[in-house]
Design a protein around this motif. Structure first.
Motif, PDB file in Angstrom:
ATOM      1  N   ALA A  46       0.833  -1.208   0.000  1.00  0.00           N
ATOM      2  CA  ALA A  46       0.000   0.000   0.000  1.00  0.00           C
ATOM      3  C   ALA A  46       0.870   1.262   0.000  1.00  0.00           C
ATOM      4  O   ALA A  46       0.614   2.226  -0.744  1.00  0.00           O
ATOM      5  N   PHE A  47       1.915   1.219   0.825  1.00  0.00           N
ATOM      6  CA  PHE A  47       2.814   2.380   0.877  1.00  0.00           C
ATOM      7  C   PHE A  47       3.523   2.586  -0.464  1.00  0.00           C
ATOM      8  O   PHE A  47       3.661   3.716  -0.944  1.00  0.00           O
ATOM      9  N   LEU A  48       3.942   1.450  -1.075  1.00  0.00           N
ATOM     10  CA  LEU A  48       4.636   1.540  -2.356  1.00  0.00           C
ATOM     11  C   LEU A  48       3.731   2.124  -3.434  1.00  0.00           C
ATOM     12  O   LEU A  48       4.132   3.020  -4.195  1.00  0.00           O
ATOM     13  N   LEU A  49       2.489   1.637  -3.511  1.00  0.00           N
ATOM     14  CA  LEU A  49       1.555   2.138  -4.524  1.00  0.00           C
ATOM     15  C   LEU A  49       1.203   3.603  -4.283  1.00  0.00           C
ATOM     16  O   LEU A  49       1.137   4.405  -5.234  1.00  0.00           O
ATOM     17  N   PHE A  50       0.980   3.958  -3.017  1.00  0.00           N
ATOM     18  CA  PHE A  50       0.633   5.336  -2.686  1.00  0.00           C
ATOM     19  C   PHE A  50       1.782   6.286  -3.022  1.00  0.00           C
ATOM     20  O   PHE A  50       1.594   7.342  -3.633  1.00  0.00           O
ATOM     21  N   THR A  51       2.994   5.887  -2.656  1.00  0.00           N
ATOM     22  CA  THR A  51       4.168   6.720  -2.931  1.00  0.00           C
ATOM     23  C   THR A  51       4.421   6.849  -4.430  1.00  0.00           C
ATOM     24  O   THR A  51       4.762   7.930  -4.926  1.00  0.00           O
ATOM     25  N   LYS A  52       4.228   5.743  -5.159  1.00  0.00           N
ATOM     26  CA  LYS A  52       4.423   5.771  -6.602  1.00  0.00           C
ATOM     27  C   LYS A  52       3.434   6.717  -7.281  1.00  0.00           C
ATOM     28  O   LYS A  52       3.799   7.471  -8.199  1.00  0.00           O
ATOM     29  N   ALA A  53       2.170   6.690  -6.795  1.00  0.00           N
ATOM     30  CA  ALA A  53       1.156   7.589  -7.365  1.00  0.00           C
ATOM     31  C   ALA A  53       1.510   9.051  -7.102  1.00  0.00           C
ATOM     32  O   ALA A  53       1.360   9.917  -7.976  1.00  0.00           O
ATOM     33  N   ARG A  54       1.979   9.320  -5.889  1.00  0.00           N
ATOM     34  CA  ARG A  54       2.370  10.691  -5.572  1.00  0.00           C
ATOM     35  C   ARG A  54       3.561  11.130  -6.417  1.00  0.00           C
ATOM     36  O   ARG A  54       3.630  12.273  -6.870  1.00  0.00           O
ATOM     37  N   TYR A  55       4.513  10.221  -6.641  1.00  0.00           N
ATOM     38  CA  TYR A  55       5.662  10.561  -7.460  1.00  0.00           C
ATOM     39  C   TYR A  55       5.258  10.835  -8.905  1.00  0.00           C
ATOM     40  O   TYR A  55       5.858  11.688  -9.578  1.00  0.00           O
ATOM     41  N   LYS A  56       4.247  10.112  -9.400  1.00  0.00           N
ATOM     42  CA  LYS A  56       3.757  10.379 -10.745  1.00  0.00           C
ATOM     43  C   LYS A  56       3.152  11.779 -10.836  1.00  0.00           C
ATOM     44  O   LYS A  56       3.374  12.510 -11.808  1.00  0.00           O
TER      45      LYS A  56
END
Length: 329
Positions: A46-56
């Motif tokens: 969940a943290f990985l997906l959330f962080t990846k979305a924010r980075y996008k």
């Protein structure tokens, strides 16, 4: 993401804590170990997906900023949901709009500067051409009387160039903010006498009737070195408009809000098209006999407005030009 030091630190800490929780869970019971493992994987994913979305989202914003830096004509930053990125979107949108406006102004100023430089070059080239011609005639003229006449004419042309360059230097100093105006009390009567003094001989030769109506004791706040310069530029304009046997009036009135100084001549006044542009730089008006360079009134306005005053120009109801200067209390 792993280039971010904070992400690396968080990942390391999370790995250590997850490993410790899983180890303790298996020590206590197999089911507890499996539960700890599942929770660690779920939270990590969940943290990985959330962080990846924010980075996008941040990457899109970075791309938009890069387009701004490369002078993109059309720029759109999509609205985000409520949160920190939404605030960032809003601030960047404001920034890009401000950069656009400043870019437009810079383009206009660049065009204006190019036109101004061309105008200045033309104004300097004209007397320089005349000087070169006079020098040629002077070299081939044996008559003493002609030589003296040519020398006088050359001196006048050089003085014109000197006045133009001096005015341009004053304008550039005011634009650059180099000039620091000293504010102090100035008696208006003394101010007017100082401003009028350089024109007295010229007025006498042209038979110009100068009238000054100023109550004694009227005082304004300003720079005693620069304000006479502003009034002198108005007087130059009025003296040229009034012509031979003309009349110029300087009237001072005082009230609790401001001190007003009006300068009125009996010349032809202004056309409707001229009035909005009178204080524009290098605007010389529609009069073909106008001998100025279009700098004096622009310089005058800068001097007065930068000291908190105001200046306007109108046609007097009885004819002639009327300049109105107001100095607030």
């Amino acid at each position: 993401m792993l280039r971010n030091k904070e992400i690396r630190q968080f990942t390391l800490l999370y790995t250590i804590m997850s490993a410790a929780a899983i180890t303790i869970g298996f020590t206590l019971h197999t089911a507890a170990g499996l539960l700890a493992t599942g929770c660690a994987v779920a939270f990590g994913t969940a943290f990985l997906l959330f962080t990846k979305a924010r980075y996008k989202s941040i990457a899109r914003i970075s791309s938009q900023i890069d387009r701004v830096l490369h002078n993109a004509d059309h720029l759109f930053i999509a609205d985000a949901e409520e949160g920190e990125l939404s605030i960032l979107h809003s601030e960047i949108t404001k920034m890009t709009q401000r950069i656009r406006d400043q870019n437009r102004e810079l383009i206009k100023e660049k065009g204006h500067l190019a036109d101004s430089l061309a105008d200045i070059a033309h104004q300097l080239r004209t007397p320089l051409t005349s000087v070169n011609l006079i020098m040629t005639l002077l070299a081939n003229s044996p008559a003493e009387g002609e030589r003296k006449a040519f020398i006088r004419e050359t001196e006048e042309l050089l003085m014109q160039m000197d006045r133009l360059i001096t005015s341009l230097l004053k304008l550039s100093r005011l634009d650059a903010g180099i000039v620091v105006f000293q504010s102090g009390p100035i008696a208006v009567n003394d101010l007017l006498r100082t401003a009028v003094r350089p024109f007295l001989i010229q007025m006498e030769l042209r038979n110009v009737d100068l009238r000054i109506n100023c109550p004694s004791g009227v005082v304004i706040q300003g720079d005693s070195a620069w304000l006479p310069e502003a009034i002198q530029n108005i007087l130059k304009n009025c003296l040229e408009s009034a012509g031979e046997n003309g009349k110029i009036e300087l009237i001072c009135t005082d009230n609790p809000l401001y001190t007003e100084l009006t300068v009125h001549d009996n010349g032809p006044g202004f056309s409707k098209e001229e009035i909005p542009r009178l204080f524009d730089r290098y605007y010389r008006g529609s009069n073909p006999n106008h001998a100025g360079y279009g700098i004096g009134l622009a310089l005058c306005k800068l001097i007065i407005t930068q000291q908190g005053g105001s200046i306007t120009a109108h046609n007097h109801p009885q004819g002639g030009a009327l300049f109105r200067l107001r100095f607030p209390k």
